[in-house]
Motif scaffolding. Structure first.
Motif, PDB file in Angstrom:
ATOM      1  N   HIS A  81      10.399   0.580  -1.686  1.00  7.89           N
ATOM      2  CA  HIS A  81      11.105   0.521  -2.966  1.00  7.89           C
ATOM      3  C   HIS A  81      12.105   1.663  -3.168  1.00  7.89           C
ATOM      4  CE1 HIS A  81       8.906  -2.962  -4.145  1.00  7.89           C
ATOM      5  NE2 HIS A  81       7.734  -2.354  -4.096  1.00  7.89           N
ATOM      6  N   SER A  82      12.389   2.394  -2.097  1.00  5.76           N
ATOM      7  CA  SER A  82      13.452   3.399  -2.149  1.00  5.76           C
ATOM      8  C   SER A  82      14.785   2.721  -1.832  1.00  5.76           C
ATOM      9  CB  SER A  82      13.192   4.520  -1.141  1.00  5.76           C
ATOM     10  OG  SER A  82      11.976   5.178  -1.452  1.00  5.76           O
ATOM     11  N   PRO A  83      15.906   3.240  -2.351  1.00  3.65           N
ATOM     12  CA  PRO A  83      17.207   2.601  -2.100  1.00  3.65           C
ATOM     13  C   PRO A  83      17.778   2.899  -0.714  1.00  3.65           C
ATOM     14  CG  PRO A  83      17.498   4.548  -3.461  1.00  3.65           C
ATOM     15  CD  PRO A  83      16.011   4.381  -3.281  1.00  3.65           C
ATOM     16  N   VAL A 120      11.176   6.702   6.159  1.00  4.14           N
ATOM     17  CA  VAL A 120      10.891   8.012   6.751  1.00  4.14           C
ATOM     18  C   VAL A 120       9.389   8.229   6.707  1.00  4.14           C
ATOM     19  CG1 VAL A 120      11.270  10.494   6.632  1.00  4.14           C
ATOM     20  CG2 VAL A 120      13.112   8.922   5.977  1.00  4.14           C
ATOM     21  N   LEU A 121       8.800   8.520   7.870  1.00  3.03           N
ATOM     22  CA  LEU A 121       7.358   8.700   7.991  1.00  3.03           C
ATOM     23  C   LEU A 121       7.067  10.075   8.584  1.00  3.03           C
ATOM     24  CD1 LEU A 121       6.619   5.291   9.767  1.00  3.03           C
ATOM     25  CD2 LEU A 121       6.654   5.690   7.313  1.00  3.03           C
ATOM     26  N   SER A 122       5.914  10.600   8.273  1.00  8.49           N
ATOM     27  CA  SER A 122       5.475  11.843   8.916  1.00  8.49           C
ATOM     28  C   SER A 122       4.351  11.526   9.889  1.00  8.49           C
ATOM     29  CB  SER A 122       4.998  12.849   7.863  1.00  8.49           C
ATOM     30  OG  SER A 122       3.858  12.362   7.175  1.00  8.49           O
ATOM     31  N   VAL A 123       4.279  12.291  10.963  1.00 11.77           N
ATOM     32  CA  VAL A 123       3.248  12.105  11.982  1.00 11.77           C
ATOM     33  C   VAL A 123       2.333  13.323  11.959  1.00 11.77           C
ATOM     34  CG1 VAL A 123       2.769  11.776  14.429  1.00 11.77           C
ATOM     35  CG2 VAL A 123       4.819  10.747  13.406  1.00 11.77           C
ATOM     36  N   PRO A 124       1.054  13.140  11.667  1.00  7.06           N
ATOM     37  CA  PRO A 124       0.133  14.280  11.595  1.00  7.06           C
ATOM     38  C   PRO A 124       0.055  15.009  12.941  1.00  7.06           C
ATOM     39  CG  PRO A 124      -0.844  12.305  10.640  1.00  7.06           C
ATOM     40  CD  PRO A 124       0.389  11.864  11.345  1.00  7.06           C
ATOM     41  N   PRO A 125      -0.211  16.298  12.915  1.00  8.86           N
ATOM     42  CA  PRO A 125      -0.359  17.066  14.160  1.00  8.86           C
ATOM     43  C   PRO A 125      -1.453  16.467  15.045  1.00  8.86           C
ATOM     44  CG  PRO A 125      -0.251  18.532  12.261  1.00  8.86           C
ATOM     45  CD  PRO A 125      -0.373  17.142  11.715  1.00  8.86           C
ATOM     46  N   LEU A 162       0.827  -1.201   0.000  1.00  7.30           N
ATOM     47  CA  LEU A 162       0.000   0.000   0.000  1.00  7.30           C
ATOM     48  C   LEU A 162       0.867   1.258   0.000  1.00  7.30           C
ATOM     49  CD1 LEU A 162      -3.053   0.991   0.538  1.00  7.30           C
ATOM     50  CD2 LEU A 162      -2.293   1.202   2.912  1.00  7.30           C
ATOM     51  N   GLN A 163       0.433   2.252  -0.752  1.00  7.48           N
ATOM     52  CA  GLN A 163       1.125   3.544  -0.768  1.00  7.48           C
ATOM     53  C   GLN A 163       0.352   4.534   0.108  1.00  7.48           C
ATOM     54  OE1 GLN A 163       4.113   3.873  -2.540  1.00  7.48           O
ATOM     55  NE2 GLN A 163       3.795   1.665  -2.775  1.00  7.48           N
ATOM     56  N   ARG A 164       1.042   5.121   1.073  1.00 12.60           N
ATOM     57  CA  ARG A 164       0.439   6.122   1.950  1.00 12.60           C
ATOM     58  C   ARG A 164       1.150   7.452   1.754  1.00 12.60           C
ATOM     59  NH1 ARG A 164      -2.238   4.314   7.132  1.00 12.60           N
ATOM     60  NH2 ARG A 164      -1.549   6.384   7.834  1.00 12.60           N
ATOM     61  N   GLU A 165       0.379   8.525   1.837  1.00 11.44           N
ATOM     62  CA  GLU A 165       0.971   9.851   1.658  1.00 11.44           C
ATOM     63  C   GLU A 165       1.927  10.216   2.785  1.00 11.44           C
ATOM     64  OE1 GLU A 165      -2.078  12.708   1.106  1.00 11.44           O
ATOM     65  OE2 GLU A 165      -2.750  11.908  -0.842  1.00 11.44           O
ATOM     66  N   ASP A 166       1.725   9.617   3.980  1.00 11.60           N
ATOM     67  CA  ASP A 166       2.601   9.968   5.093  1.00 11.60           C
ATOM     68  C   ASP A 166       3.871   9.113   5.129  1.00 11.60           C
ATOM     69  OD1 ASP A 166       1.303   7.661   5.771  1.00 11.60           O
ATOM     70  OD2 ASP A 166       0.409   8.425   7.624  1.00 11.60           O
ATOM     71  N   VAL A 167       4.061   8.248   4.112  1.00 10.41           N
ATOM     72  CA  VAL A 167       5.317   7.511   3.970  1.00 10.41           C
ATOM     73  C   VAL A 167       6.186   8.279   2.983  1.00 10.41           C
ATOM     74  CG1 VAL A 167       6.423   5.369   3.259  1.00 10.41           C
ATOM     75  CG2 VAL A 167       4.242   5.293   4.497  1.00 10.41           C
ATOM     76  N   CYS A 188      -2.018  -0.434   6.110  1.00  9.08           N
ATOM     77  CA  CYS A 188      -0.677  -0.342   6.680  1.00  9.08           C
ATOM     78  C   CYS A 188       0.355  -0.553   5.573  1.00  9.08           C
ATOM     79  CB  CYS A 188      -0.511  -1.406   7.768  1.00  9.08           C
ATOM     80  SG  CYS A 188       1.070  -1.400   8.620  1.00  9.08           S
ATOM     81  N   ALA A 189       1.299   0.361   5.424  1.00  8.97           N
ATOM     82  CA  ALA A 189       2.303   0.286   4.365  1.00  8.97           C
ATOM     83  C   ALA A 189       3.523  -0.494   4.833  1.00  8.97           C
ATOM     84  CB  ALA A 189       2.722   1.691   3.938  1.00  8.97           C
ATOM     85  N   LEU A 190       3.941  -1.503   4.055  1.00  9.96           N
ATOM     86  CA  LEU A 190       5.211  -2.174   4.303  1.00  9.96           C
ATOM     87  C   LEU A 190       6.319  -1.245   3.816  1.00  9.96           C
ATOM     88  CD1 LEU A 190       6.754  -4.789   5.134  1.00  9.96           C
ATOM     89  CD2 LEU A 190       6.620  -5.471   2.729  1.00  9.96           C
ATOM     90  N   VAL A 191       7.199  -0.823   4.723  1.00 10.09           N
ATOM     91  CA  VAL A 191       8.192   0.194   4.362  1.00 10.09           C
ATOM     92  C   VAL A 191       9.617  -0.329   4.363  1.00 10.09           C
ATOM     93  CG1 VAL A 191       6.739   2.108   5.125  1.00 10.09           C
ATOM     94  CG2 VAL A 191       8.321   1.005   6.756  1.00 10.09           C
ATOM     95  N   GLY A 192       9.835  -1.581   4.758  1.00  7.68           N
ATOM     96  CA  GLY A 192      11.195  -2.100   4.759  1.00  7.68           C
ATOM     97  C   GLY A 192      11.293  -3.338   5.616  1.00  7.68           C
ATOM     98  N   GLY A 193      12.518  -3.752   5.896  1.00  3.27           N
ATOM     99  CA  GLY A 193      12.707  -4.925   6.727  1.00  3.27           C
ATOM    100  C   GLY A 193      14.080  -5.526   6.566  1.00  3.27           C
TER     101      GLY A 193
END
Length: 758
Positions: free
Chosen positions: A449-451, A456-461, A439-444, A538-543
């Motif tokens: 798939h980045s090298p 890096v994630l953002s946390v909304p106010p 899944l692609q999330r705007e806060d990711v 939930c976005a899989l962002v690495g591992g």
């Protein structure tokens, strides 16, 4: 059985759980081939033995008497069991395509899927007839028929199309069973009618005159109406029309005529006969592909055509297994020639049978008893397993393979590096991950798939971060299903706190082996996990992936939550009702599974619940005022409940009789089978004030049974509990129920009282 230390060099995939393949599984269990891994793909966990189905229909046998448990058999054989439906085969890429799960690669493939009646030319047959084949789904269809018959009032007419041995035997079995059912209900047998149809002019065309004469008399004595030499033209609801213009009113029509292959086989490019069955050579290899074998009803051995009978599928098991093993070792397969004559024991429904072989015929109750003995002995081969041979050594592995394979084995078994050298190779990892679609999330900001080496994630106010981690080794042999369960288990902690899952970082260990084998396992396990993560938003962002002796998977999960909306464990209040959303028992069931003592359908049912997300349940309990919530996992029900009562300063009354329980869990506990964590979980038994009064209760051990991907335990204000339960059931949490009540005894120590009711 392959040990984790042995690399997998060849994959043999078995499509279908027919009579030939159960024999192949048993052969490889008793004669394990180092470096070779078996995978069985089948829609059903329990496959019926055709020789005993008429006895089951007649009421002489139980369901388990006539079904082989493929889950247990595969476990015994050291084979992976994938429950799924095959829909195509890509021979160029050597992939088996399945419905609803990733494709499965193979080096050698065998197909034993049975057949289905050919009714395309008969108008209304698909809508108004019940096919007996494929037999893997027969039980469900038979129970549906029984249910309809039981609810029917007035005269009941049954039609069976096909007067071969299968049709005659089924007719007499149903007639015997329903006659007994009618007598038990004081219904007149004169209102029960049977009709047997065939376009041929005689019954049992492949048997001798003496056998046919015997069954003509039996059918006449039972009042079965024969319609021979007159093909069925069309069916309408409640009516059958024949080619000569007859119209016969029937309440049920069963179809037992000549069968053929499924439509998807036409897409594979295999050479097929007129019935859609696969043409094979006498080695049981398909006519145009040396790496694909076929056996049983779905195969047509070109040089040795035989009728579609279970005896041939059983007899093909040994030569099929031997040839699969030979080709896997780089040797030439050997031809197989089936017998020209065979023994058929045809029952008449009432513990009477007729024997037929060539021109020979004999009959009597002794023949049925003989058949019963043969059938029970056959079934015992697939339910009572002998002690397995010890796993082969690495030297044996090399000795069993050809030169090229031996070199690969030596390479794969070479001394493995530690540290970063134990990681899965970059190329395998890249190829496996490239096929995933997280899944692609705007806060990711930086993801999978980045090298980069970190996400890096953002946390909304106004949001707080929830962070949790879980990791455990696989307890089942299907990496795709394991991936789904592991992801659900890891997400449970986030959902239980009322949070939204934002991102996941995976950690996986994969048993060593050839790169393409490691790559496939990684892809299978992560495909299942990503499906669950995507569904949860939930976005899989690495591992991180590494080699190890055992397959294992876990996730670090990030979640987002409004700090004011946290459901913590310490929020219980007197008067709250305790709602549990899933049944208990995964610990004991999978301990039994490892010991070959759990029925496959118990494991299937448990896995269904373990793959059910708790996301909607968490939202539901929060809507209804949950003050505290947790997911039930490794510490068991009491262990997690104590984590809620003590910090909340309250006590709890727990109803043992109202605990939801997974099918089979009470039976495995009664057999003394418990998880390895059970003893550790029993250390919190001191929190139960009246434990001594309940230790003899068969459900008592469930209080300490560790759960994987277990349900939520939530405290709901009493006035909201009924509506909460109604909504939970509507959301699919069928076993959700109230299991206890929060009370205040004044000391705030958090003891638990057990009761039979609330």
């Amino acid at each position: 059985m392959l040990t984790p230390a042995q690399p997998v060099l060849r994959d043999i995939v078995l499509v279908g759980g027919g009579h030939s393949h159960v024999g192949v599984l048993r052969y490889f269990a008793m004669n394990p081939l180092p470096g070779v891994r078996l995978t069985l793909i089948c829609r059903d966990t329990h496959t019926p033995y055709s020789g005993m189905l008429p006895g089951y229909v007649a009421g002489h046998y139980s369901y388990d008497d006539v079904h082989i448990d493929l889950s247990r058999l595969a476990q015994f054989a050291g084979a992976r069991f994938y429950r799924g439906e095959v829909i195509d085969i890509d021979r160029d890429r050597k992939l088996v395509h399945c419905n609803g799960r990733p494709s499965v690669p193979y080096d050698l493939l065998s197909i034993n899927i049975g057949s289905a009646p050919k009714v395309d030319g008969i108008s209304g047959a698909h809508e108004f007839a019940t096919p007996v084949k494929p037999i893997h789904g027969f039980n469900r269809r038979w129970l549906d028929i029984l249910d309809r018959m039981d609810q029917h009032s007035g005269p009941l007419s049954i039609g069976i199309v096909g007067a071969g041995a299968g049709g005659v035997e089924l007719t007499l079995a149903i007639q015997h069973r329903l006659s007994n059912e009618f007598r038990a209900r004081n219904r007149s047998l004169e209102s029960l009618h049977f009709h047997l149809f065939d376009s041929a002019k005689s019954i049992l065309p492949t048997h001798n005159d003496k056998v046919r004469d015997t069954f003509h008399r039996i059918l006449a004595d039972r009042g079965v109406h024969l319609h021979l030499g007159n093909a069925v033209d069309r069916l309408e609801k409640g009516t059958l029309h024949t080619a000569d213009g007859q119209t016969i009113e029937l309440n049920e029509v069963l179809w037992v005529t000549r069968a053929g292959g499924p439509a998807w086989l036409k897409r594979t490019g295999f050479s097929l006969d007129d019935d859609g069955c696969i043409l094979t050579r006498d080695t049981l290899q398909t006519a145009d592909d040396d790496t694909v074998f076929a056996a049983g009803d779905i195969a047509h051995v070109t040089d040795h055509p035989r009728e579609k009978a279970g005896v041939f599928a059983v007899r093909q098991a040994q030569p099929l297994a031997l040839n699969l093993a030979r080709v896997a070792r780089g040797k030439s397969p050997k031809p197989f020639k089936p017998q020209k004559q065979w023994l058929a024991l045809i029952s008449s429904g009432d513990r009477f049978a007729v024997g037929s072989r060539g021109d020979l015929a004999f009959k009597g109750r002794w023949v049925w008893l003989w058949k019963h003995w043969i059938d029970k002995r056959f079934m015992a081969r697939f339910s009572k397993f002998p002690t397995m041979r010890s796993a082969s050594t690495d030297a044996d592995t090399s000795a069993a393979l050809n030169a090229d394979d031996a070199n690969q084995a030596i390479s794969a078994m070479a001394m493995r590096c530690g540290g970063c050298g134990a990681k899965v190779s970059s190329s395998s990892l890249t190829r496996a991950l490239a096929k995933l679609q997280p899944l692609q999330r705007e806060d990711v900001i930086v993801g999978l798939h980045s090298p980069d080496d970190a996400a890096v994630l953002s946390v909304p106010p106004g949001k707080a971060v929830v962070h949790t981690v879980d990791f455990f080794r696989s307890f089942i042999d299907d990496p795709y299903v394991f991936g789904r369960v592991a992801a659900n288990h890891s997400l449970g902690d986030v959902f239980a706190m009322g949070a939204e899952a934002q991102s996941a970082t995976a950690i996986a260990t994969i048993p060593q082996g050839l790169n393409k084998k490691v790559e496939d396992v990684l892809f299978q396990i992560m495909s299942g996990a990503v499906e669950v993560l995507n569904d949860a938003g939930c976005a899989l962002v690495g591992g991180h992936t590494g080699e190890a002796q055992e397959l294992a998977l876990g996730f670090a999960i990030n979640g987002l939550i409004d700090p004011e909306d946290v459901m913590s464990k310490k929020g219980l209040a007197p008067g709250d009702l305790l709602i549990l959303t899933k049944p208990l028992g995964t610990g004991t069931l999978f301990a039994a599974h490892q010991q070959l003592k759990a029925k496959g359908r118990w494991i299937d049912n448990a896995l269904t619940f373990m793959q059910q997300s708790s996301q909607q349940a968490a939202l539901c309990v929060r809507r209804h005022g949950a003050r505290a919530c947790t997911d039930i996992t490794g510490f068991g029900l009491v262990g997690h409940l104590v984590e809620m009562t003590r910090p909340s300063g309250v006590d709890a009354l727990l109803s043992v009789s109202q605990l939801p329980v997974l099918d089979g869990a009470v039976e495995t506990l009664a057999a003394g089978i418990v998880s390895s964590l059970q003893q550790g979980n029993l250390q919190v038994e001191s929190a139960i004030a009246n434990a001594g009064d309940w230790r003899a209760d068969p459900r008592y051990p469930l209080l300490f049974d560790p759960q994987t991907a277990g349900g939520l335990l939530a405290g709901i204000p009493e006035n909201n509990a009924e509506q909460c339960l109604t909504e939970l059931k509507a959301l699919g949490y069928a076993e959700a129920c109230v299991i206890g009540k929060v009370i205040d005894t004044g000391d705030g120590s958090g003891p638990i009282m057990l009761s039979s009711s609330l």
